[in-house]
Design a protein around this motif. Structure first.
Motif, PDB file in Angstrom:
ATOM      1  N   THR A  82      34.666  16.117  57.169  1.00  0.00           N
ATOM      2  CA  THR A  82      35.262  16.797  58.311  1.00  0.00           C
ATOM      3  C   THR A  82      35.837  15.756  59.261  1.00  0.00           C
ATOM      4  O   THR A  82      35.505  14.576  59.181  1.00  0.00           O
ATOM      5  CB  THR A  82      34.236  17.708  59.019  1.00  0.00           C
ATOM      6  OG1 THR A  82      34.915  18.474  60.015  1.00  0.00           O
ATOM      7  CG2 THR A  82      33.141  16.914  59.711  1.00  0.00           C
TER       8      THR A  82
ATOM      9  N   THR B  11      32.647  27.157  56.162  1.00  0.00           N
ATOM     10  CA  THR B  11      32.462  28.613  56.200  1.00  0.00           C
ATOM     11  C   THR B  11      32.387  29.168  54.780  1.00  0.00           C
ATOM     12  O   THR B  11      31.559  30.025  54.477  1.00  0.00           O
ATOM     13  CB  THR B  11      33.624  29.291  56.965  1.00  0.00           C
ATOM     14  OG1 THR B  11      33.791  28.597  58.195  1.00  0.00           O
ATOM     15  CG2 THR B  11      33.344  30.743  57.244  1.00  0.00           C
TER      16      THR B  11
ATOM     17  N   GLY C 160      35.380  29.907  64.151  1.00  0.00           N
ATOM     18  CA  GLY C 160      36.333  28.801  64.058  1.00  0.00           C
ATOM     19  C   GLY C 160      36.873  28.335  65.385  1.00  0.00           C
ATOM     20  O   GLY C 160      37.248  27.188  65.546  1.00  0.00           O
ATOM     21  N   GLU C 161      36.952  29.223  66.360  1.00  0.00           N
ATOM     22  CA  GLU C 161      37.494  28.882  67.673  1.00  0.00           C
ATOM     23  C   GLU C 161      37.109  30.008  68.630  1.00  0.00           C
ATOM     24  O   GLU C 161      36.701  31.089  68.183  1.00  0.00           O
ATOM     25  CB  GLU C 161      39.013  28.739  67.591  1.00  0.00           C
ATOM     26  CG  GLU C 161      39.603  29.973  66.978  1.00  0.00           C
ATOM     27  CD  GLU C 161      41.095  29.937  66.784  1.00  0.00           C
ATOM     28  OE1 GLU C 161      41.806  29.516  67.690  1.00  0.00           O
ATOM     29  OE2 GLU C 161      41.534  30.396  65.725  1.00  0.00           O
ATOM     30  N   PRO C 162      37.248  29.768  69.909  1.00  0.00           N
ATOM     31  CA  PRO C 162      36.923  30.848  70.845  1.00  0.00           C
ATOM     32  C   PRO C 162      37.861  32.030  70.612  1.00  0.00           C
ATOM     33  O   PRO C 162      39.047  31.844  70.361  1.00  0.00           O
ATOM     34  CB  PRO C 162      37.198  30.221  72.215  1.00  0.00           C
ATOM     35  CG  PRO C 162      37.210  28.743  71.996  1.00  0.00           C
ATOM     36  CD  PRO C 162      37.680  28.534  70.589  1.00  0.00           C
TER      37      PRO C 162
ATOM     38  N   GLN D  11      29.226  24.673  63.184  1.00  0.00           N
ATOM     39  CA  GLN D  11      30.071  23.543  62.782  1.00  0.00           C
ATOM     40  C   GLN D  11      29.726  23.105  61.355  1.00  0.00           C
ATOM     41  O   GLN D  11      28.670  23.462  60.850  1.00  0.00           O
ATOM     42  CB  GLN D  11      29.800  22.342  63.693  1.00  0.00           C
ATOM     43  CG  GLN D  11      29.938  22.620  65.167  1.00  0.00           C
ATOM     44  CD  GLN D  11      29.562  21.407  66.009  1.00  0.00           C
ATOM     45  OE1 GLN D  11      28.433  20.938  65.958  1.00  0.00           O
ATOM     46  NE2 GLN D  11      30.512  20.899  66.778  1.00  0.00           N
TER      47      GLN D  11
ATOM     48  N   GLU E 138      28.638  20.364  60.590  1.00  0.00           N
ATOM     49  CA  GLU E 138      27.371  19.637  60.709  1.00  0.00           C
ATOM     50  C   GLU E 138      26.168  20.574  60.802  1.00  0.00           C
ATOM     51  O   GLU E 138      25.085  20.253  60.333  1.00  0.00           O
ATOM     52  CB  GLU E 138      27.374  18.770  61.979  1.00  0.00           C
ATOM     53  CG  GLU E 138      28.337  17.597  61.964  1.00  0.00           C
ATOM     54  CD  GLU E 138      29.741  17.964  62.446  1.00  0.00           C
ATOM     55  OE1 GLU E 138      30.095  19.165  62.432  1.00  0.00           O
ATOM     56  OE2 GLU E 138      30.493  17.048  62.831  1.00  0.00           O
TER      57      GLU E 138
ATOM     58  N   ASP F 100      31.620  20.110  71.894  1.00  0.00           N
ATOM     59  CA  ASP F 100      32.305  21.250  72.507  1.00  0.00           C
ATOM     60  C   ASP F 100      31.937  21.372  73.992  1.00  0.00           C
ATOM     61  O   ASP F 100      30.846  20.980  74.395  1.00  0.00           O
ATOM     62  CB  ASP F 100      31.891  22.555  71.822  1.00  0.00           C
ATOM     63  CG  ASP F 100      32.615  22.771  70.513  1.00  0.00           C
ATOM     64  OD1 ASP F 100      33.478  21.951  70.167  1.00  0.00           O
ATOM     65  OD2 ASP F 100      32.319  23.765  69.828  1.00  0.00           O
TER      66      ASP F 100
ATOM     67  N   ILE G 148      32.011  29.489  74.663  1.00  0.00           N
ATOM     68  CA  ILE G 148      32.509  28.212  74.143  1.00  0.00           C
ATOM     69  C   ILE G 148      33.961  28.068  74.588  1.00  0.00           C
ATOM     70  O   ILE G 148      34.743  29.002  74.468  1.00  0.00           O
ATOM     71  CB  ILE G 148      32.447  28.170  72.596  1.00  0.00           C
ATOM     72  CG1 ILE G 148      31.161  28.786  72.057  1.00  0.00           C
ATOM     73  CG2 ILE G 148      32.703  26.764  72.073  1.00  0.00           C
ATOM     74  CD1 ILE G 148      29.882  28.109  72.371  1.00  0.00           C
TER      75      ILE G 148
ATOM     76  N   GLY H 181      41.724  27.341  63.769  1.00  0.00           N
ATOM     77  CA  GLY H 181      40.325  27.304  63.343  1.00  0.00           C
ATOM     78  C   GLY H 181      39.976  26.109  62.475  1.00  0.00           C
ATOM     79  O   GLY H 181      38.875  26.022  61.961  1.00  0.00           O
TER      80      GLY H 181
ATOM     81  N   ARG I 104      39.545  21.940  62.071  1.00  0.00           N
ATOM     82  CA  ARG I 104      39.348  20.739  62.867  1.00  0.00           C
ATOM     83  C   ARG I 104      40.248  19.630  62.365  1.00  0.00           C
ATOM     84  O   ARG I 104      40.209  19.264  61.209  1.00  0.00           O
ATOM     85  CB  ARG I 104      37.901  20.315  62.660  1.00  0.00           C
ATOM     86  CG  ARG I 104      37.160  20.114  63.903  1.00  0.00           C
ATOM     87  CD  ARG I 104      35.707  20.224  63.588  1.00  0.00           C
ATOM     88  NE  ARG I 104      35.121  18.917  63.448  1.00  0.00           N
ATOM     89  CZ  ARG I 104      33.826  18.734  63.286  1.00  0.00           C
ATOM     90  NH1 ARG I 104      33.006  19.748  63.232  1.00  0.00           N
ATOM     91  NH2 ARG I 104      33.338  17.534  63.179  1.00  0.00           N
TER      92      ARG I 104
HETATM   93  C1  WT7 Z   1      34.271  23.562  65.627  1.00  0.00           C
HETATM   94  C2  WT7 Z   1      33.622  23.281  64.308  1.00  0.00           C
HETATM   95  C3  WT7 Z   1      31.905  26.587  61.720  1.00  0.00           C
HETATM   96  C4  WT7 Z   1      32.901  27.076  60.852  1.00  0.00           C
HETATM   97  C5  WT7 Z   1      34.310  26.787  61.135  1.00  0.00           C
HETATM   98  C6  WT7 Z   1      34.671  25.507  61.755  1.00  0.00           C
HETATM   99  C7  WT7 Z   1      34.874  25.466  66.840  1.00  0.00           C
HETATM  100  C8  WT7 Z   1      33.600  27.244  65.568  1.00  0.00           C
HETATM  101  C9  WT7 Z   1      33.474  28.828  67.046  1.00  0.00           C
HETATM  102  C10 WT7 Z   1      33.279  29.996  67.848  1.00  0.00           C
HETATM  103  C11 WT7 Z   1      34.327  28.871  69.605  1.00  0.00           C
HETATM  104  C12 WT7 Z   1      34.137  27.729  67.626  1.00  0.00           C
HETATM  105  C13 WT7 Z   1      34.101  24.536  67.732  1.00  0.00           C
HETATM  106  C14 WT7 Z   1      33.284  23.704  66.753  1.00  0.00           C
HETATM  107  N1  WT7 Z   1      34.208  26.758  66.674  1.00  0.00           N
HETATM  108  N2  WT7 Z   1      33.168  28.487  65.779  1.00  0.00           N
HETATM  109  N3  WT7 Z   1      32.691  31.093  67.370  1.00  0.00           N
HETATM  110  N4  WT7 Z   1      33.719  29.959  69.127  1.00  0.00           N
HETATM  111  N5  WT7 Z   1      34.565  27.758  68.916  1.00  0.00           N
HETATM  112  O1  WT7 Z   1      33.870  24.416  61.379  1.00  0.00           O
HETATM  113  O2  WT7 Z   1      35.586  22.628  61.120  1.00  0.00           O
HETATM  114  O3  WT7 Z   1      33.182  22.049  61.589  1.00  0.00           O
HETATM  115  O4  WT7 Z   1      34.635  23.085  63.348  1.00  0.00           O
HETATM  116  O5  WT7 Z   1      34.956  24.806  65.573  1.00  0.00           O
HETATM  117  O6  WT7 Z   1      34.984  23.727  68.426  1.00  0.00           O
HETATM  118  O7  WT7 Z   1      32.891  22.461  67.251  1.00  0.00           O
HETATM  119  P1  WT7 Z   1      34.318  22.974  61.799  1.00  0.00           P
END
Ligand code: WT7
Length: 649
Positions: free
Chosen positions: A273, A320, A396-398, A424, A426, A506, A518, A530, A532
């Protein structure tokens, strides 16, 4: 969505799931048996005694040998299910294939062209066992890595599960990345065996994988064998010493295959990632804790029951997909839909037509997709009977309140609650998320999952309410990553800012009810649709072009995608671009990283704003791109550079 911060801050609406829905949920029934009266009490009890909670859930799974201790937590290192013997595949496949569930459908796969394939648990076991034997015959052993670069076809989960079965560690590279990314990851993981396909189709267009893999394999000294799946039927060349057709190897393979008894802490996979530097991080997850964590969250958050049809519309190449397409649903014995293509192809009704066709009851997607469908309008979902849906998810995002409401009303017919799950790569599993029993506020990921201690803190580590701060986790959780492959120091860095505390990267806000909101990344990591993407990764791709002297990459707020990549580049003197610099550089980034990292905007500048020590001031450029005031520029070595950027349109 960055531009929507104001509306997030003003959001006051509360949505309560119906009593009938609550009472029928897995979590409610679990609580009822234990005399836990409500959500607050559940969270309180679980936080006080995480060992009790996880031990109960872990007992729903099969262990070759029982563990003697639920976990040891010596921050930042955790060990879960100590001294047990476990294999995630025993739980994902074997126990169903030998039991009553053997003829239940595990996966229904649909290709972009409309082709359909499905596998029962028994058939899946057959494929996985055979492929595990193919790998064993090639000399793949417990602890070896296997690098996989496949589109969304059934061979992808089959290959992953086959690795896990024999104790090998899979490293899946998203097929939308360019092959260069595969090269880097093969070399980091030092794999002997790689798996790819001839290619796949996207929006009706053929995309070749094998041809590009041939090129990068010239720079991967560890690879001895390449297994190739015939999928798109693209004519390709096979190297008779190195390449093996998947179908030919499978024909010869036998079915009988033992499942390796693993220590629960043995690595299951590596998934790379983006971080704040250009070098991707190899996040390592393990069999035991990861297995228990993803199983439990799918069971309690998405409430999967025997008759549900589950569709997690992500790509398996991301976390995911690993957690909630491959491992958790199979551990639950669920039936899942896997779709290979683009959600709006051949028309914006595709997803809704598939929900109707397969009677999907629980659907999980990203806010960017919701916003895209919102733009296409209600007429598309209205053409189909999507009344089978009972629960929706977002990740993935807000999710901005407007999109939340649309998703709830137009797709969920004001009946389906929305699980906005924050987690995430992680964390491996959902960490902050509603449960089916929670009251929902549009745009909030609600509260930490039972046992998880999350907080919002200021720079001094003090807990804050109301305002934005660092989102941190102060407990261990079973699916936490155990290290970064070949990079243990960078693992420790997550815990080095605040004592015994995991820094998520975050920014979030906690309201008076303890709900988390978030707000986005606080580091130089972008969130495009969504996904990174590190600014440093795109910058290093740009400067690897012979014409580019320097580059700065920032996110530009975008209505649909959350952020779009915006690049500012300084061109080398006397360098002449054959065609427009924008076309050339976009193409260059595409081939270096992949289509998702392609900058939407590229601007030429004479100089980039820098500090006196020569660091590029991204903050200044970011402010400009967002149309905000630039703020203090007194530490800049070259204030004229800001003026130049301000003049650009
Ligand atoms: C980053 C992690 C976890 C699966 C997809 C992404 C953002 C993830 C949300 C949410 C707001 C979110 C954060 C996080 N994020 N879910 N429900 N609301 N932001 O995985 O590629 O490791 O990314 O995705 O910024 O740190 P990832």
């Amino acid at each position: 969505m960055p531009g929507d911060l104001d509306s997030l801050l003003k959001e006051k609406r509360i949505f309560k799931p119906s009593l009938e829905f609550v009472k029928d949920s897995n979590i409610y029934k679990w609580m009822e048996k234990r005399n836990i009266k409500d959500y607050d009490e559940l969270l309180e009890l679980a936080e006080k005694d995480p060992e009790w909670f996880w031990d109960e859930l872990a007992h729903e799974l099969e262990w070759f040998e029982p563990y003697t201790k639920t976990f040891n937590w010596n921050p930042p290192h955790a060990e879960w299910f100590v001294n047990g013997k476990f294999n995630i595949v025993q739980n994902a496949i074997d126990r169903h294939a030998h039991g009553e569930q053997k003829d239940k459908t595990a996966f229904i796969w649909e290709g972009e062209s409309g082709e359909v394939r499905s596998l029962t648990y028994k058939q899946l076991q057959m494929q996985v066992n055979k492929f595990a034997n193919v790998l064993r015959d090639l000399g793949v052993k417990k602890g070896d890595t296997v690098s996989i670069y496949l589109p969304m076809i059934l061979e992808l989960p089959i290959a992953m599960l086959a690795c896990a079965k024999i104790g090998a560690i899979h490293s899946v590279v998203f097929s939308g990345f360019w092959a260069k990314a595969f090269q880097e990851r093969i070399n980091d993981a030092d794999s002997k065996v790689a798996i790819t396909a001839d290619g796949f189709t996207r929006r009706g267009k053929q995309i070749c994988l094998k041809e590009n893999v041939d090129v990068i394999l010239e720079n991967t000294p560890s690879i001895q064998k390449l297994i190739v799946v015939e999928h798109a039927k693209i004519p390709i060349e096979m190297d008779s010493n190195r390449d093996i057709w998947w179908h030919e190897a499978m024909e010869k393979a036998v079915f009988e295959c033992t499942t390796e008894e693993m220590d629960p802490e043995d690595p299951l996979f590596i998934l790379y990632t983006s971080g704040t530097t250009g070098k991707p991080k190899g996040v390592v997850h393990v069999h035991g804790g990861y297995g228990v964590g993803v199983y439990t969250t799918l069971k309690f958050v998405f409430d999967i029951k025997p008759d549900d049809i589950w569709w997690c519309a992500a790509d398996i190449g991301w976390i995911t997909g690993h957690s909630y397409i491959v491992y958790a649903p199979l551990m639950m014995g669920a039936t899942s839909v896997i779709y290979e293509g683009t959600p709006d192809y051949p028309d914006p009704g595709r997803v809704w037509s598939m929900i109707e066709k397969y009677n999907v009851s629980v659907f999980y997607t990203a806010p960017t997709t919701v916003r895209m469908f919102m733009k296409f309008g209600e007429k598309w979902p209205e053409k189909y009977d999507i009344s089978s849906l009972r629960l929706l998810g977002s990740v993935g995002e807000p999710i901005n309140p407007e999109a939340w409401i649309w998703y709830h009303e137009v797709i969920g017919k004001s009946r389906c609650p929305i699980m906005d799950t924050w987690w995430q790569t992680e964390t491996g599993m959902h960490l902050i998320t509603p449960l089916p029993i929670s009251d929902l506020k549009p745009g909030s990921a609600v509260k930490p999952f039972p046992t998880i201690v999350a907080d919002v803190i200021d720079d001094d580590g003090n807990s804050i309410k109301g305002g934005g701060g660092h989102l941190v986790i102060k407990s261990t959780w079973p699916a936490m990553f155990r290290t970064l492959y070949n990079d243990p120091n960078r693992y420790e860095a997550y815990w080095s800012s605040f004592k015994n505390t995991y820094l998520s990267g975050d920014v979030a806000r906690k309201d008076d009810d303890g709900y988390f909101w978030i707000q986005g990344r606080e580091d130089d990591v972008l969130n495009v649709a969504g996904h990174r993407i590190s600014t440093a990764e795109v910058e290093s791709a740009l400067v690897s072009h012979p014409g580019v002297a320097e580059a700065a990459v920032v996110g530009k707020p975008d209505e649909i995608k959350g952020e779009e990549i915006s690049a500012f580049v300084v061109i080398k003197e006397n360098y002449h671009f054959e065609t427009s610099y924008e076309t050339v550089l976009r193409h260059h980034v595409r081939t270096e990283i992949g289509p998702i990292a392609t900058p939407k905007y590229i601007k030429l500048v004479g100089d980039l704003p820098k500090t006196r020590s020569g660091k590029i001031m991204r903050r200044v450029i970011k402010a400009r791109v967002k149309g905000e005031t630039v703020g203090d520029t007194s530490t800049l070595a070259n204030p004229e550079a800001v003026k130049e950027i301000e003049k650009l349109d």
